[in-house]
Write a protein that holds these residues in place. Structure first.
Motif, PDB file in Angstrom:
ATOM      1  N   MET A  30       0.874  -1.177   0.000  1.00 52.91           N
ATOM      2  CA  MET A  30       0.000   0.000   0.000  1.00 52.91           C
ATOM      3  C   MET A  30       0.914   1.231   0.000  1.00 52.91           C
ATOM      4  O   MET A  30       1.941   1.230   0.701  1.00 52.91           O
ATOM      5  N   PRO A  31       0.582   2.263  -0.758  1.00 56.19           N
ATOM      6  CA  PRO A  31       1.494   3.413  -0.877  1.00 56.19           C
ATOM      7  C   PRO A  31       1.913   4.042   0.451  1.00 56.19           C
ATOM      8  O   PRO A  31       3.059   4.451   0.602  1.00 56.19           O
ATOM      9  N   GLU A  32       1.030   4.087   1.424  1.00 55.09           N
ATOM     10  CA  GLU A  32       1.389   4.703   2.706  1.00 55.09           C
ATOM     11  C   GLU A  32       2.369   3.846   3.505  1.00 55.09           C
ATOM     12  O   GLU A  32       2.966   4.311   4.467  1.00 55.09           O
ATOM     13  N   GLU A  33       2.547   2.597   3.101  1.00 57.03           N
ATOM     14  CA  GLU A  33       3.494   1.700   3.775  1.00 57.03           C
ATOM     15  C   GLU A  33       4.861   1.666   3.088  1.00 57.03           C
ATOM     16  O   GLU A  33       5.748   0.937   3.514  1.00 57.03           O
ATOM     17  N   PHE A  34       5.017   2.445   2.033  1.00 60.14           N
ATOM     18  CA  PHE A  34       6.313   2.523   1.342  1.00 60.14           C
ATOM     19  C   PHE A  34       7.282   3.339   2.188  1.00 60.14           C
ATOM     20  O   PHE A  34       6.937   4.411   2.678  1.00 60.14           O
ATOM     21  N   HIS A  35       8.507   2.811   2.382  1.00 58.86           N
ATOM     22  CA  HIS A  35       9.509   3.485   3.192  1.00 58.86           C
ATOM     23  C   HIS A  35      10.789   3.675   2.381  1.00 58.86           C
ATOM     24  O   HIS A  35      11.484   2.695   2.102  1.00 58.86           O
ATOM     25  N   PRO A  36      11.092   4.927   1.996  1.00 62.84           N
ATOM     26  CA  PRO A  36      12.351   5.161   1.277  1.00 62.84           C
ATOM     27  C   PRO A  36      13.527   4.646   2.106  1.00 62.84           C
ATOM     28  O   PRO A  36      13.546   4.768   3.320  1.00 62.84           O
ATOM     29  N   GLY A  37      14.475   4.037   1.441  1.00 63.55           N
ATOM     30  CA  GLY A  37      15.608   3.459   2.144  1.00 63.55           C
ATOM     31  C   GLY A  37      15.401   1.987   2.427  1.00 63.55           C
ATOM     32  O   GLY A  37      16.294   1.185   2.242  1.00 63.55           O
ATOM     33  N   LYS A  38      14.200   1.628   2.847  1.00 63.76           N
ATOM     34  CA  LYS A  38      13.877   0.215   3.077  1.00 63.76           C
ATOM     35  C   LYS A  38      13.359  -0.418   1.788  1.00 63.76           C
ATOM     36  O   LYS A  38      13.754  -1.509   1.422  1.00 63.76           O
ATOM     37  N   ASP A  39      12.461   0.293   1.129  1.00 65.25           N
ATOM     38  CA  ASP A  39      11.879  -0.203  -0.111  1.00 65.25           C
ATOM     39  C   ASP A  39      12.630   0.348  -1.314  1.00 65.25           C
ATOM     40  O   ASP A  39      13.406   1.301  -1.200  1.00 65.25           O
ATOM     41  N   GLN A  40      12.372  -0.231  -2.470  1.00 68.86           N
ATOM     42  CA  GLN A  40      13.105   0.114  -3.692  1.00 68.86           C
ATOM     43  C   GLN A  40      12.546   1.373  -4.342  1.00 68.86           C
ATOM     44  O   GLN A  40      11.343   1.506  -4.524  1.00 68.86           O
ATOM     45  N   GLU A  41      13.465   2.265  -4.721  1.00 65.08           N
ATOM     46  CA  GLU A  41      13.058   3.504  -5.386  1.00 65.08           C
ATOM     47  C   GLU A  41      12.503   3.242  -6.787  1.00 65.08           C
ATOM     48  O   GLU A  41      11.848   4.101  -7.356  1.00 65.08           O
ATOM     49  N   ASN A  42      12.761   2.051  -7.345  1.00 68.73           N
ATOM     50  CA  ASN A  42      12.238   1.744  -8.675  1.00 68.73           C
ATOM     51  C   ASN A  42      10.947   0.928  -8.613  1.00 68.73           C
ATOM     52  O   ASN A  42      10.547   0.315  -9.595  1.00 68.73           O
ATOM     53  N   ALA A  43      10.289   0.914  -7.452  1.00 69.00           N
ATOM     54  CA  ALA A  43       9.002   0.234  -7.335  1.00 69.00           C
ATOM     55  C   ALA A  43       8.024   0.847  -8.333  1.00 69.00           C
ATOM     56  O   ALA A  43       8.128   2.022  -8.694  1.00 69.00           O
ATOM     57  N   ILE A  44       7.075   0.044  -8.771  1.00 68.63           N
ATOM     58  CA  ILE A  44       6.146   0.452  -9.824  1.00 68.63           C
ATOM     59  C   ILE A  44       4.729   0.517  -9.253  1.00 68.63           C
ATOM     60  O   ILE A  44       4.275  -0.422  -8.591  1.00 68.63           O
ATOM     61  N   PHE A  45       4.041   1.615  -9.526  1.00 67.38           N
ATOM     62  CA  PHE A  45       2.633   1.722  -9.160  1.00 67.38           C
ATOM     63  C   PHE A  45       1.834   0.857 -10.120  1.00 67.38           C
ATOM     64  O   PHE A  45       2.000   0.937 -11.334  1.00 67.38           O
ATOM     65  N   LEU A  46       0.957   0.030  -9.580  1.00 63.69           N
ATOM     66  CA  LEU A  46       0.060  -0.798 -10.382  1.00 63.69           C
ATOM     67  C   LEU A  46      -1.324  -0.172 -10.329  1.00 63.69           C
ATOM     68  O   LEU A  46      -1.854   0.083  -9.241  1.00 63.69           O
ATOM     69  N   LEU A  47      -1.898   0.054 -11.497  1.00 66.67           N
ATOM     70  CA  LEU A  47      -3.206   0.683 -11.598  1.00 66.67           C
ATOM     71  C   LEU A  47      -4.205  -0.303 -12.193  1.00 66.67           C
ATOM     72  O   LEU A  47      -3.857  -1.097 -13.069  1.00 66.67           O
ATOM     73  N   ALA A  48      -5.453  -0.233 -11.763  1.00 65.24           N
ATOM     74  CA  ALA A  48      -6.508  -1.080 -12.308  1.00 65.24           C
ATOM     75  C   ALA A  48      -7.407  -0.311 -13.256  1.00 65.24           C
ATOM     76  O   ALA A  48      -8.142  -0.899 -14.028  1.00 65.24           O
ATOM     77  N   ASP A  49      -7.324   1.013 -13.212  1.00 64.84           N
ATOM     78  CA  ASP A  49      -8.220   1.853 -13.995  1.00 64.84           C
ATOM     79  C   ASP A  49      -7.428   3.015 -14.585  1.00 64.84           C
ATOM     80  O   ASP A  49      -6.559   3.578 -13.919  1.00 64.84           O
ATOM     81  N   LEU A  50      -7.759   3.371 -15.788  1.00 64.59           N
ATOM     82  CA  LEU A  50      -7.062   4.430 -16.505  1.00 64.59           C
ATOM     83  C   LEU A  50      -7.050   5.752 -15.730  1.00 64.59           C
ATOM     84  O   LEU A  50      -6.056   6.471 -15.716  1.00 64.59           O
ATOM     85  N   PHE A  51      -8.108   6.046 -15.034  1.00 58.58           N
ATOM     86  CA  PHE A  51      -8.205   7.341 -14.365  1.00 58.58           C
ATOM     87  C   PHE A  51      -7.431   7.406 -13.054  1.00 58.58           C
ATOM     88  O   PHE A  51      -7.327   8.460 -12.447  1.00 58.58           O
ATOM     89  N   GLN A  52      -6.859   6.285 -12.635  1.00 59.98           N
ATOM     90  CA  GLN A  52      -5.993   6.307 -11.459  1.00 59.98           C
ATOM     91  C   GLN A  52      -4.644   6.958 -11.767  1.00 59.98           C
ATOM     92  O   GLN A  52      -3.886   7.265 -10.851  1.00 59.98           O
ATOM     93  N   ILE A  53      -4.365   7.193 -13.035  1.00 64.43           N
ATOM     94  CA  ILE A  53      -3.108   7.841 -13.419  1.00 64.43           C
ATOM     95  C   ILE A  53      -2.963   9.179 -12.710  1.00 64.43           C
ATOM     96  O   ILE A  53      -1.880   9.548 -12.275  1.00 64.43           O
TER      97      ILE A  53
END
Length: 157
Positions: A30-53
């Motif tokens: 979940m985006p709020e659980e992403f931690h810079p330094g612990k998680d990868q800076e090249n992580a990819i957002f996955l979208l299910a709907d076009l308007f989530q862009i």
């Protein structure tokens, strides 16, 4: 494992580690659980709907929107990040995302109801759930495109 079980775990724990059908380990976060330094800076957002862009990308053109909408192969897009993204995976002012349009993985993202993050991991920390479906961004025909705010498109972005 069913999509609804993964959705429930994501909503409760904020992240899950899965072994996808090809045997690779992936984290869904979940985006709020992403931690810079612990998680990868090249992580990819996955979208299910076009308007989530709009929730991850900054300004983009109608041409870019059409490219994402009509893509037929799995594609990872790089574009300017939304200024609202703080402590999220981005390289400079750019962010990566992929629209997953159908299948098991779409059900997972759609079930969460908003973009989630994906990163590959070499070893798991904690419990690993096994999923028989292959992750779409591990197929050999994945495209990479950069979408600029003024309609520029670069292959391999």
């Amino acid at each position: 494992m069913e999509a609804s079980t993964i959705v429930k775990a994501l909503k409760e724990k904020g992240r899950v580690t899965l072994q996808e059908g090809g045997g690779r380990l992936v984290n869904l976060i979940m985006p709020e659980e992403f931690h810079p330094g612990k998680d990868q800076e090249n992580a990819i957002f996955l979208l299910a709907d076009l308007f989530q862009i709009r929730s991850v990308a900054g300004q983009y053109s109608e041409v870019a929107l059409d490219i994402v909408e009509y893509a037929t192969k799995p594609t990872v897009y790089t574009t300017k990040a939304s200024p609202l993204l703080v402590n999220k995976p981005k390289s400079g002012d750019e962010v990566k995302f992929s629209l997953i349009k159908r299948g098991f993985w779409h059900q997972v993202i759609f079930g969460v109801g908003r973009p989630i993050l994906f990163q590959e991991v070499k070893q798991a920390e904690g419990e690993v759930e096994v999923v028989k479906e292959n992750f779409p961004l591990y197929q050999g025909n994945v495209k990479r495109l950069f979408l600029g705010p003024d309609g520029q498109v670069k292959i391999g972005g």
